[in-house]
Design a protein around this motif. Structure first.
Motif, mmCIF file in Angstrom:
data_model
loop_
_atom_site.group_PDB
_atom_site.id
_atom_site.type_symbol
_atom_site.label_atom_id
_atom_site.label_comp_id
_atom_site.label_asym_id
_atom_site.label_seq_id
_atom_site.Cartn_x
_atom_site.Cartn_y
_atom_site.Cartn_z
ATOM 1 N N ARG A 1 0.840 -1.201 0.000
ATOM 2 C CA ARG A 1 0.000 0.000 0.000
ATOM 3 C C ARG A 1 0.871 1.246 0.000
ATOM 4 O O ARG A 1 0.546 2.262 -0.604
ATOM 5 N N SER A 2 2.000 1.173 0.734
ATOM 6 C CA SER A 2 2.957 2.278 0.781
ATOM 7 C C SER A 2 4.348 1.690 0.999
ATOM 8 O O SER A 2 4.477 0.562 1.486
ATOM 9 N N PRO A 3 5.408 2.428 0.652
ATOM 10 C CA PRO A 3 6.756 1.866 0.697
ATOM 11 C C PRO A 3 7.294 1.676 2.105
ATOM 12 O O PRO A 3 6.803 2.245 3.081
ATOM 13 N N THR A 4 8.363 0.874 2.182
ATOM 14 C CA THR A 4 9.137 0.619 3.393
ATOM 15 C C THR A 4 10.591 0.972 3.107
ATOM 16 O O THR A 4 11.047 0.854 1.975
ATOM 17 N N PHE A 5 11.318 1.390 4.133
ATOM 18 C CA PHE A 5 12.747 1.591 3.985
ATOM 19 C C PHE A 5 13.474 0.251 4.059
ATOM 20 O O PHE A 5 13.173 -0.587 4.917
ATOM 21 N N ASP B 1 11.506 3.172 -10.704
ATOM 22 C CA ASP B 1 10.945 4.297 -9.949
ATOM 23 C C ASP B 1 11.177 4.095 -8.453
ATOM 24 O O ASP B 1 10.302 3.635 -7.714
ATOM 25 N N VAL B 2 12.377 4.436 -8.006
ATOM 26 C CA VAL B 2 12.756 4.235 -6.607
ATOM 27 C C VAL B 2 11.909 5.091 -5.682
ATOM 28 O O VAL B 2 11.480 4.642 -4.610
ATOM 29 N N ASP B 3 11.632 6.333 -6.072
ATOM 30 C CA ASP B 3 10.845 7.213 -5.201
ATOM 31 C C ASP B 3 9.448 6.672 -4.960
ATOM 32 O O ASP B 3 8.907 6.772 -3.860
ATOM 33 N N LYS B 4 8.848 6.089 -5.974
ATOM 34 C CA LYS B 4 7.488 5.561 -5.820
ATOM 35 C C LYS B 4 7.470 4.332 -4.929
ATOM 36 O O LYS B 4 6.575 4.185 -4.071
ATOM 37 N N HIS B 5 8.428 3.425 -5.109
ATOM 38 C CA HIS B 5 8.346 2.116 -4.476
ATOM 39 C C HIS B 5 9.197 1.961 -3.216
ATOM 40 O O HIS B 5 8.977 1.027 -2.442
ATOM 41 N N PHE B 6 10.165 2.863 -2.995
ATOM 42 C CA PHE B 6 11.069 2.670 -1.857
ATOM 43 C C PHE B 6 11.353 3.953 -1.074
ATOM 44 O O PHE B 6 12.348 4.020 -0.362
ATOM 45 N N ASN B 7 10.462 4.925 -1.174
ATOM 46 C CA ASN B 7 10.653 6.185 -0.444
ATOM 47 C C ASN B 7 9.415 6.472 0.406
ATOM 48 O O ASN B 7 8.493 7.154 -0.036
ATOM 49 N N LEU C 1 19.676 5.703 2.150
ATOM 50 C CA LEU C 1 18.919 4.476 1.880
ATOM 51 C C LEU C 1 18.399 4.448 0.453
ATOM 52 O O LEU C 1 18.374 3.391 -0.194
ATOM 53 N N MET C 2 17.969 5.606 -0.049
ATOM 54 C CA MET C 2 17.502 5.671 -1.437
ATOM 55 C C MET C 2 18.649 5.342 -2.402
ATOM 56 O O MET C 2 18.447 4.654 -3.407
ATOM 57 N N GLU C 3 19.848 5.814 -2.085
ATOM 58 C CA GLU C 3 20.987 5.558 -2.955
ATOM 59 C C GLU C 3 21.369 4.080 -2.936
ATOM 60 O O GLU C 3 21.738 3.510 -3.967
ATOM 61 N N GLN C 4 21.271 3.442 -1.754
ATOM 62 C CA GLN C 4 21.526 2.003 -1.684
ATOM 63 C C GLN C 4 20.588 1.249 -2.624
ATOM 64 O O GLN C 4 21.003 0.346 -3.350
ATOM 65 N N ALA C 5 19.305 1.630 -2.606
ATOM 66 C CA ALA C 5 18.330 0.964 -3.472
ATOM 67 C C ALA C 5 18.589 1.283 -4.938
ATOM 68 O O ALA C 5 18.612 0.384 -5.805
#
Length: 496
Positions: free
Chosen positions: A216-220, A287-293, A274-278
């Motif tokens: 439903r929403s992303p996780t770190f 789309d990292v921002d959509k799925h992992f931010n 964390l975003m950079e790791q992903a």
């Protein structure tokens, strides 16, 4: 499978009763046996074997979400990989039980139905249901230590969605993973994106046609290497094993402490990290921002570990994908999403979390009056106001559970030693004069930590105050010095 120990005699009295044979109960029993080998002890476990979480969790890929150099006990150095499988952790616990002679003290299949304190007798009376018979036992104890963890092993949290009855595939929860379930060549949808989903998906990707993480929403996620950078150089030096363990333990504590500090002091820098790791491990254009931010700050909910980026590797391989969307309904062949898209599925895994329980879900009473936990405050996250001769174990959210267990065991044993030295039979956390009118704050401040299982349980959990010693949910970096400094004769503990 472990078998139940010899029968517990109805009406038996024990100096100490420990409830739960998971990592907390085994650790508490070790400390009690070390300090008081001649006093009577029993560990009551509702399930058929030891391990708690590690007994319950049998889903594919089940493993630790903390490094084992800190998740392992301080008194038993962990010698394996920093991230361990559930089987490896169960073997470690089995060794702990054997090395400390704890097996004769553990009663499996013994579920506590109620616990009642008698001020006249200065003891707890427990009613126990035995799994292997219809018998209900009555046991008494001078000191009760609740080590059953904080969630309901019997009933996981599973939301209901429209149309679930029409789905022609199979719906399973990881907490009750069917051993006969074969996902080979099937289309699997895992609902959820926490630590369990992050563990399941790389394991399932090796055998399924495709696995989708539906959130439903992303996780770190933290995609750190499986081993600490110091591990290989240290092992190459051929140091004594306990030296290597202690250095690695301190290294993990230092690294985690820095991340926790960063989450409070520079959360956006940690988010970017964390975003950079992903981003570095996902396909170009993903789309990292959509799925992992996530919307929340890092560590306002748990940061799930994906060792060596195994979740991201599964996505890169094409065997796994991520969908961030709501669920409109189930239908015969899969899940209809809020966006109107359809996810076909043969198996749906509801990795939707768990429900918290207060002290193992046991009803408590004091002198015939039921205990309303919402009217009690914690004493240092170890005992509860007005409940005599009762301790509990609650670990950390942002550090390994066992780091706090080690501190709690030391403190509880020092309180017990003080009672013995002073000839006291009873200890009760008691509000002081200066605590009159103290606000009773929620068990957890959502600005501190707001995972779903926390928010769902706030209404039934005990409370905390706005000052010591009535606060809890502190960080290891503070408690590692604060708890050892607590004096058992402090004025918030009343003895008689």
């Amino acid at each position: 499978m472990a078998t139940a120990q010899s029968q517990t005699e109805d009406g038996a009295h024990f100096d100490f009763l420990v409830i739960g044979a998971g990592i907390s109960g085994i650790g508490a029993a070790h400390h009690l046996r070390q300090r008081w080998p001649d006093r009577s002890l029993a560990v009551l476990e509702a399930m058929d074997g030891f391990g708690g979480t590690w007994w319950t969790h049998r889903y594919p890929g089940a493993r630790s979400d903390s490094d084992l150099h800190t998740y392992g006990y301080a008194f038993k150095p962990w010698m394996g990989s920093a991230i361990a499988t559930a089987d490896e952790i169960r073997r470690y616990l089995a060794e702990t039980i054997e090395e400390n002679g704890l097996a004769p003290h553990i009663r499996y299949g013994h579920r506590v139905l109620s616990a009642d304190w008698s001020s006249q007798d200065s003891r707890w009376t427990l009613r126990i249901a035995r799994k292997d018979s219809d018998a209900v036992l009555t046991l008494t104890t001078g000191f009760l230590w609740m080590c059953a963890g904080y969630y309901d092993h019997g009933q996981p949290y599973t939301p209901t969605w429209p149309g679930m009855d029409s789905f022609q595939g199979r719906v399973v929860h990881p907490q009750h993973w069917p051993q006969d379930l074969d996902c080979t060549g099937r289309r699997v949808v895992v609902i959820g994106s926490g630590a369990t989903a992050a563990t399941l998906i790389p394991a399932l990707a090796e055998q399924v046609a495709h696995v989708t993480m539906l959130q439903r929403s992303p996780t770190f996620f933290s995609a750190l290497p499986r081993a600490h950078p110091l591990e290989a150089p240290l092992r190459a030096l051929d140091l004594p094993a306990d030296w290597t363990h202690e250095i690695l333990r301190r290294a993990h504590i230092a690294r985690n402490g820095e991340v926790v500090r960063m989450s409070f002091e520079r959360p956006e820098d940690l988010r970017a990290n964390l975003m950079e790791q992903a981003r570095a491990q996902l396909p170009e254009g993903f789309d990292v921002d959509k799925h992992f931010n996530p919307r929340y700050r890092p560590w306002q909910q748990r940061v799930a570990v994906v060792p060596d980026g195994d979740l991201f590797a599964a996505i890169r391989s094409g065997k796994a994908s991520v969908v961030t969307d709501g669920i409109e309904c189930f239908d015969a062949t899969g899940i209809r999403l809020s966006s109107g898209a359809h996810l076909p599925a043969d198996v749906v895994v509801t990795a939707t979390g768990f429900d918290l329980q207060v002290l193992g879900g046991v009803p408590f009473g004091v002198d015939g009056v039921p205990v309303d936990f919402t009217q009690r405050v914690t004493w240092r996250g170890v005992m509860l106001e007005g409940l005599p001769n009762l301790a509990y174990v609650m670990g950390y959210f942002r550090s390994s559970w066992t780091l706090r267990l080690d501190l709690v065991c030391d403190l509880v044993c020092r309180v017990l030693q003080h009672m013995q030295d002073q000839g006291h039979a009873v200890v009760v956390p008691t509000l002081r004069g200066e605590d009159a009118g103290m606000p009773r704050l929620p068990w957890m401040d959502p600005q501190n930590f707001n995972a779903g299982y926390i928010l769902r349980a706030q209404h039934r959990m005990f409370r905390q105050g706005d000052r010591d010693p009535w606060r809890h949910n502190l960080e290891y970096q503070e408690e590692r010095s604060a708890l050892p400094a607590v004096r058992p004769d402090e004025n918030a503990l009343a003895y008689r």
